[in-house]
Design a protein around this motif. Structure first.
Motif, PDB file in Angstrom:
ATOM      1  N   SER A   1     -10.828 -20.738   5.391  1.00 57.81           N
ATOM      2  CA  SER A   1      -9.808 -19.741   5.724  1.00 57.81           C
ATOM      3  C   SER A   1      -8.659 -20.396   6.490  1.00 57.81           C
ATOM      4  O   SER A   1      -8.814 -21.475   7.075  1.00 57.81           O
ATOM      5  CB  SER A   1     -10.418 -18.633   6.579  1.00 57.81           C
ATOM      6  OG  SER A   1     -10.786 -19.158   7.851  1.00 57.81           O
ATOM      7  N   ALA A   2      -7.538 -19.708   6.514  1.00 55.96           N
ATOM      8  CA  ALA A   2      -6.393 -20.169   7.293  1.00 55.96           C
ATOM      9  C   ALA A   2      -6.778 -20.264   8.770  1.00 55.96           C
ATOM     10  O   ALA A   2      -6.349 -21.181   9.484  1.00 55.96           O
ATOM     11  CB  ALA A   2      -5.211 -19.231   7.093  1.00 55.96           C
ATOM     12  N   ALA A   3      -7.616 -19.337   9.246  1.00 60.46           N
ATOM     13  CA  ALA A   3      -8.056 -19.362  10.646  1.00 60.46           C
ATOM     14  C   ALA A   3      -8.897 -20.606  10.935  1.00 60.46           C
ATOM     15  O   ALA A   3      -8.759 -21.224  11.997  1.00 60.46           O
ATOM     16  CB  ALA A   3      -8.850 -18.095  10.966  1.00 60.46           C
TER      17      ALA A   3
ATOM     18  N   CYS B   1      -9.910 -28.384   3.535  1.00 56.33           N
ATOM     19  CA  CYS B   1      -9.703 -28.040   4.940  1.00 56.33           C
ATOM     20  C   CYS B   1      -9.107 -29.234   5.694  1.00 56.33           C
ATOM     21  O   CYS B   1      -8.143 -29.084   6.456  1.00 56.33           O
ATOM     22  CB  CYS B   1     -10.995 -27.579   5.578  1.00 56.33           C
ATOM     23  SG  CYS B   1     -10.771 -26.864   7.224  1.00 56.33           S
TER      24      CYS B   1
ATOM     25  N   LEU C   1      -6.565 -22.563   0.309  1.00 58.20           N
ATOM     26  CA  LEU C   1      -6.941 -21.881   1.549  1.00 58.20           C
ATOM     27  C   LEU C   1      -7.128 -20.396   1.251  1.00 58.20           C
ATOM     28  O   LEU C   1      -6.510 -19.852   0.335  1.00 58.20           O
ATOM     29  CB  LEU C   1      -5.865 -22.059   2.617  1.00 58.20           C
ATOM     30  CG  LEU C   1      -5.475 -23.492   2.947  1.00 58.20           C
ATOM     31  CD1 LEU C   1      -4.394 -23.513   4.016  1.00 58.20           C
ATOM     32  CD2 LEU C   1      -6.685 -24.282   3.393  1.00 58.20           C
ATOM     33  N   THR C   2      -7.967 -19.761   2.029  1.00 53.05           N
ATOM     34  CA  THR C   2      -8.266 -18.351   1.827  1.00 53.05           C
ATOM     35  C   THR C   2      -7.763 -17.535   3.017  1.00 53.05           C
ATOM     36  O   THR C   2      -7.916 -17.953   4.169  1.00 53.05           O
ATOM     37  CB  THR C   2      -9.783 -18.142   1.673  1.00 53.05           C
ATOM     38  OG1 THR C   2     -10.245 -18.980   0.605  1.00 53.05           O
ATOM     39  CG2 THR C   2     -10.120 -16.704   1.354  1.00 53.05           C
ATOM     40  N   HIS C   3      -7.151 -16.417   2.710  1.00 56.84           N
ATOM     41  CA  HIS C   3      -6.723 -15.475   3.747  1.00 56.84           C
ATOM     42  C   HIS C   3      -6.979 -14.067   3.219  1.00 56.84           C
ATOM     43  O   HIS C   3      -6.503 -13.716   2.138  1.00 56.84           O
ATOM     44  CB  HIS C   3      -5.244 -15.668   4.089  1.00 56.84           C
ATOM     45  CG  HIS C   3      -4.754 -14.767   5.170  1.00 56.84           C
ATOM     46  ND1 HIS C   3      -5.189 -14.856   6.468  1.00 56.84           N
ATOM     47  CD2 HIS C   3      -3.874 -13.738   5.135  1.00 56.84           C
ATOM     48  CE1 HIS C   3      -4.602 -13.929   7.193  1.00 56.84           C
ATOM     49  NE2 HIS C   3      -3.797 -13.231   6.405  1.00 56.84           N
ATOM     50  N   ASN C   4      -7.748 -13.295   3.975  1.00 56.29           N
ATOM     51  CA  ASN C   4      -8.112 -11.932   3.556  1.00 56.29           C
ATOM     52  C   ASN C   4      -8.713 -11.922   2.151  1.00 56.29           C
ATOM     53  O   ASN C   4      -8.340 -11.110   1.308  1.00 56.29           O
ATOM     54  CB  ASN C   4      -6.915 -10.992   3.640  1.00 56.29           C
ATOM     55  CG  ASN C   4      -6.489 -10.747   5.071  1.00 56.29           C
ATOM     56  OD1 ASN C   4      -7.286 -10.820   5.995  1.00 56.29           O
ATOM     57  ND2 ASN C   4      -5.202 -10.476   5.255  1.00 56.29           N
TER      58      ASN C   4
ATOM     59  N   LYS D   1      -7.176 -16.402  -2.364  1.00 54.26           N
ATOM     60  CA  LYS D   1      -6.982 -17.852  -2.342  1.00 54.26           C
ATOM     61  C   LYS D   1      -5.507 -18.184  -2.554  1.00 54.26           C
ATOM     62  O   LYS D   1      -4.864 -17.641  -3.460  1.00 54.26           O
ATOM     63  CB  LYS D   1      -7.821 -18.526  -3.427  1.00 54.26           C
ATOM     64  CG  LYS D   1      -9.303 -18.433  -3.159  1.00 54.26           C
ATOM     65  CD  LYS D   1     -10.093 -19.189  -4.209  1.00 54.26           C
ATOM     66  CE  LYS D   1     -11.562 -19.158  -3.885  1.00 54.26           C
ATOM     67  NZ  LYS D   1     -12.335 -20.024  -4.765  1.00 54.26           N
ATOM     68  N   TYR D   2      -4.997 -19.093  -1.708  1.00 55.23           N
ATOM     69  CA  TYR D   2      -3.606 -19.520  -1.781  1.00 55.23           C
ATOM     70  C   TYR D   2      -3.547 -21.037  -1.933  1.00 55.23           C
ATOM     71  O   TYR D   2      -4.215 -21.756  -1.188  1.00 55.23           O
ATOM     72  CB  TYR D   2      -2.850 -19.132  -0.507  1.00 55.23           C
ATOM     73  CG  TYR D   2      -2.722 -17.642  -0.315  1.00 55.23           C
ATOM     74  CD1 TYR D   2      -1.684 -16.945  -0.923  1.00 55.23           C
ATOM     75  CD2 TYR D   2      -3.645 -16.939   0.456  1.00 55.23           C
ATOM     76  CE1 TYR D   2      -1.565 -15.571  -0.752  1.00 55.23           C
ATOM     77  CE2 TYR D   2      -3.542 -15.571   0.625  1.00 55.23           C
ATOM     78  CZ  TYR D   2      -2.492 -14.889   0.019  1.00 55.23           C
ATOM     79  OH  TYR D   2      -2.387 -13.538   0.185  1.00 55.23           O
TER      80      TYR D   2
END
Length: 185
Positions: A38-40, A68, A101-104, A107-108
Protein backbone atom coordinates in the motif's frame (compact mmCIF):
# COMPACT_ATOMS: atom_id res chain seq x y z
CA UNK A 1 22.49 -1.14 3.85
CA UNK A 2 18.73 -1.51 4.26
CA UNK A 3 17.09 -4.85 3.49
CA UNK A 4 13.44 -4.78 2.44
CA UNK A 5 11.66 -8.12 2.78
CA UNK A 6 8.61 -9.82 4.24
CA UNK A 7 8.60 -11.38 7.74
CA UNK A 8 9.21 -14.87 6.29
CA UNK A 9 12.70 -13.96 5.03
CA UNK A 10 13.52 -12.07 8.21
CA UNK A 11 12.80 -15.21 10.23
CA UNK A 12 14.09 -18.05 8.03
CA UNK A 13 17.74 -16.97 8.01
CA UNK A 14 17.95 -15.33 4.59
CA UNK A 15 18.03 -11.78 5.97
CA UNK A 16 20.99 -12.73 8.14
CA UNK A 17 22.66 -14.46 5.18
CA UNK A 18 22.27 -11.32 3.05
CA UNK A 19 23.65 -9.22 5.89
CA UNK A 20 26.75 -11.41 6.23
CA UNK A 21 27.37 -11.65 2.48
CA UNK A 22 26.90 -7.89 1.99
CA UNK A 23 29.75 -7.01 4.33
CA UNK A 24 27.87 -3.81 5.18
CA UNK A 25 29.16 -1.88 8.16
CA UNK A 26 25.62 -0.92 9.14
CA UNK A 27 22.60 -3.01 8.29
CA UNK A 28 18.89 -2.58 9.05
CA UNK A 29 15.82 -4.53 8.01
CA UNK A 30 12.38 -3.33 6.99
CA UNK A 31 10.42 -6.59 7.13
CA UNK A 32 6.82 -5.43 6.99
CA UNK A 33 6.17 -6.26 3.33
CA UNK A 34 2.81 -7.78 2.53
CA UNK A 35 1.18 -8.62 -0.82
CA UNK A 36 0.20 -5.63 -2.95
CA UNK A 37 2.11 -2.98 -0.98
CA UNK A 38 0.00 0.00 0.00
CA UNK A 39 0.96 3.65 -0.32
CA UNK A 40 0.89 3.79 3.50
CA UNK A 41 3.41 0.92 3.75
CA UNK A 42 5.67 2.65 1.22
CA UNK A 43 5.45 5.87 3.26
CA UNK A 44 6.41 3.98 6.43
CA UNK A 45 9.33 2.30 4.66
CA UNK A 46 10.45 5.57 3.10
CA UNK A 47 10.51 7.20 6.54
CA UNK A 48 12.73 4.36 7.83
CA UNK A 49 14.96 4.67 4.77
CA UNK A 50 15.35 8.43 5.25
CA UNK A 51 16.17 8.13 8.95
CA UNK A 52 18.73 5.34 8.37
CA UNK A 53 20.17 6.91 5.16
CA UNK A 54 21.74 3.80 3.58
CA UNK A 55 23.92 3.79 0.47
CA UNK A 56 22.17 0.64 -0.77
CA UNK A 57 18.72 -0.89 -0.50
CA UNK A 58 18.35 -4.60 -1.15
CA UNK A 59 14.89 -5.96 -1.98
CA UNK A 60 14.58 -9.65 -1.09
CA UNK A 61 11.34 -11.28 -2.13
CA UNK A 62 8.73 -11.35 -4.83
CA UNK A 63 7.21 -8.49 -6.77
CA UNK A 64 5.64 -6.92 -3.69
CA UNK A 65 8.96 -6.57 -1.85
CA UNK A 66 10.76 -5.33 -4.93
CA UNK A 67 8.00 -2.86 -5.86
CA UNK A 68 7.86 -1.53 -2.30
CA UNK A 69 11.65 -1.06 -2.20
CA UNK A 70 11.57 0.66 -5.60
CA UNK A 71 8.93 3.11 -4.41
CA UNK A 72 10.76 3.73 -1.11
CA UNK A 73 13.98 4.64 -2.95
CA UNK A 74 12.07 6.71 -5.50
CA UNK A 75 10.15 8.73 -2.92
CA UNK A 76 13.24 9.25 -0.76
CA UNK A 77 14.55 11.51 -3.53
CA UNK A 78 18.11 10.36 -2.82
CA UNK A 79 20.56 8.60 -5.13
CA UNK A 80 20.44 5.22 -3.40
CA UNK A 81 21.61 2.05 -5.12
CA UNK A 82 18.82 -0.54 -5.42
CA UNK A 83 19.60 -4.26 -5.69
CA UNK A 84 16.85 -6.83 -6.24
CA UNK A 85 17.04 -10.45 -5.14
CA UNK A 86 13.85 -12.00 -6.53
CA UNK A 87 12.51 -15.08 -4.79
CA UNK A 88 9.82 -15.84 -7.34
CA UNK A 89 9.96 -16.16 -11.10
CA UNK A 90 6.72 -14.45 -11.98
CA UNK A 91 6.70 -10.69 -11.52
CA UNK A 92 9.81 -9.59 -13.43
CA UNK A 93 9.92 -6.54 -11.16
CA UNK A 94 13.70 -6.85 -10.88
CA UNK A 95 14.12 -5.77 -14.53
CA UNK A 96 11.39 -3.17 -15.08
CA UNK A 97 10.79 0.57 -14.71
CA UNK A 98 7.45 -0.07 -12.96
CA UNK A 99 6.22 -0.48 -9.40
CA UNK A 100 2.62 -1.26 -8.50
CA UNK A 101 1.22 0.35 -5.35
CA UNK A 102 -2.21 -0.16 -3.82
CA UNK A 103 -4.46 2.50 -2.34
CA UNK A 104 -8.01 1.74 -1.19
CA UNK A 105 -7.77 -1.69 -2.88
CA UNK A 106 -6.99 -0.10 -6.27
CA UNK A 107 -3.62 -0.80 -7.93
CA UNK A 108 -1.71 2.17 -9.34
CA UNK A 109 1.40 1.98 -11.52
CA UNK A 110 4.45 4.08 -10.76
CA UNK A 111 6.54 4.41 -13.92
CA UNK A 112 10.00 5.94 -14.14
CA UNK A 113 13.40 4.81 -15.41
CA UNK A 114 14.76 5.52 -11.91
CA UNK A 115 12.74 2.54 -10.63
CA UNK A 116 14.86 -0.08 -12.39
CA UNK A 117 17.24 -1.79 -9.96
CA UNK A 118 20.92 -1.39 -10.80
CA UNK A 119 21.47 -5.09 -10.19
CA UNK A 120 19.46 -8.30 -9.89
CA UNK A 121 20.90 -11.28 -8.07
CA UNK A 122 19.31 -14.58 -9.06
CA UNK A 123 19.77 -17.49 -6.67
CA UNK A 124 17.98 -20.72 -7.56
CA UNK A 125 18.31 -21.88 -3.95
CA UNK A 126 15.69 -19.27 -3.00
CA UNK A 127 13.21 -20.81 -5.44
CA UNK A 128 13.70 -24.28 -3.95
CA UNK A 129 12.29 -23.13 -0.61
CA UNK A 130 9.02 -21.73 -1.93
CA UNK A 131 5.78 -23.28 -0.74
CA UNK A 132 3.76 -25.01 -3.49
CA UNK A 133 1.01 -22.35 -3.46
CA UNK A 134 3.56 -19.60 -4.19
CA UNK A 135 5.18 -21.74 -6.91
CA UNK A 136 1.75 -22.08 -8.54
CA UNK A 137 1.04 -18.34 -8.24
CA UNK A 138 4.43 -17.38 -9.68
CA UNK A 139 4.15 -20.00 -12.43
CA UNK A 140 0.78 -18.72 -13.53
CA UNK A 141 2.20 -15.19 -13.42
CA UNK A 142 4.93 -16.27 -15.86
CA UNK A 143 2.32 -17.86 -18.12
CA UNK A 144 0.15 -14.72 -17.98
CA UNK A 145 3.12 -12.49 -18.88
CA UNK A 146 3.97 -14.73 -21.84
CA UNK A 147 0.37 -14.65 -23.03
CA UNK A 148 0.17 -10.86 -22.60
CA UNK A 149 3.34 -10.48 -24.65
CA UNK A 150 1.98 -12.69 -27.41
CA UNK A 151 -1.29 -10.78 -27.79
CA UNK A 152 0.22 -7.29 -27.33
CA UNK A 153 -0.65 -4.87 -30.12
CA UNK A 154 3.03 -4.02 -30.71
CA UNK A 155 4.15 -7.65 -30.78
CA UNK A 156 6.19 -8.81 -33.72
CA UNK A 157 7.42 -12.15 -35.02
CA UNK A 158 10.51 -12.16 -32.75
CA UNK A 159 8.57 -11.27 -29.57
CA UNK A 160 5.85 -13.74 -30.55
CA UNK A 161 8.49 -16.49 -30.85
CA UNK A 162 9.88 -15.74 -27.39
CA UNK A 163 6.40 -15.44 -25.91
CA UNK A 164 5.27 -18.78 -27.36
CA UNK A 165 8.42 -20.54 -26.16
CA UNK A 166 8.15 -18.97 -22.69
CA UNK A 167 4.52 -20.02 -22.43
CA UNK A 168 5.24 -23.59 -23.54
CA UNK A 169 8.24 -24.06 -21.23
CA UNK A 170 6.43 -22.59 -18.20
CA UNK A 171 3.26 -24.56 -18.89
CA UNK A 172 5.13 -27.83 -19.38
CA UNK A 173 7.28 -27.41 -16.25
CA UNK A 174 4.77 -25.98 -13.79
CA UNK A 175 3.43 -29.37 -12.56
CA UNK A 176 6.95 -30.69 -11.85
CA UNK A 177 7.98 -27.45 -10.17
CA UNK A 178 4.83 -27.48 -8.07
CA UNK A 179 5.65 -31.05 -7.01
CA UNK A 180 9.04 -29.87 -5.78
CA UNK A 181 11.13 -31.44 -8.54
CA UNK A 182 14.20 -29.49 -9.59
CA UNK A 183 14.76 -31.43 -12.82
CA UNK A 184 12.72 -29.00 -14.91
CA UNK A 185 14.23 -27.32 -17.93
Amino acid sequence: MLLVCDPFFAKNGWAEKVQILSGAEQFEIFDEISPDPSAALVAKGTAKLQSFAPDTVIALGGGSAIDCAKAMVYFSGKPIRLVAIPTTSGSGSEVTDFAILTHNRVKYPLVDKKLRPCMAILDSELLEQLPPALIADAGFDVIAHALESYVATNAGCITDCFARESFCVAFANLPASYAGRSDVR
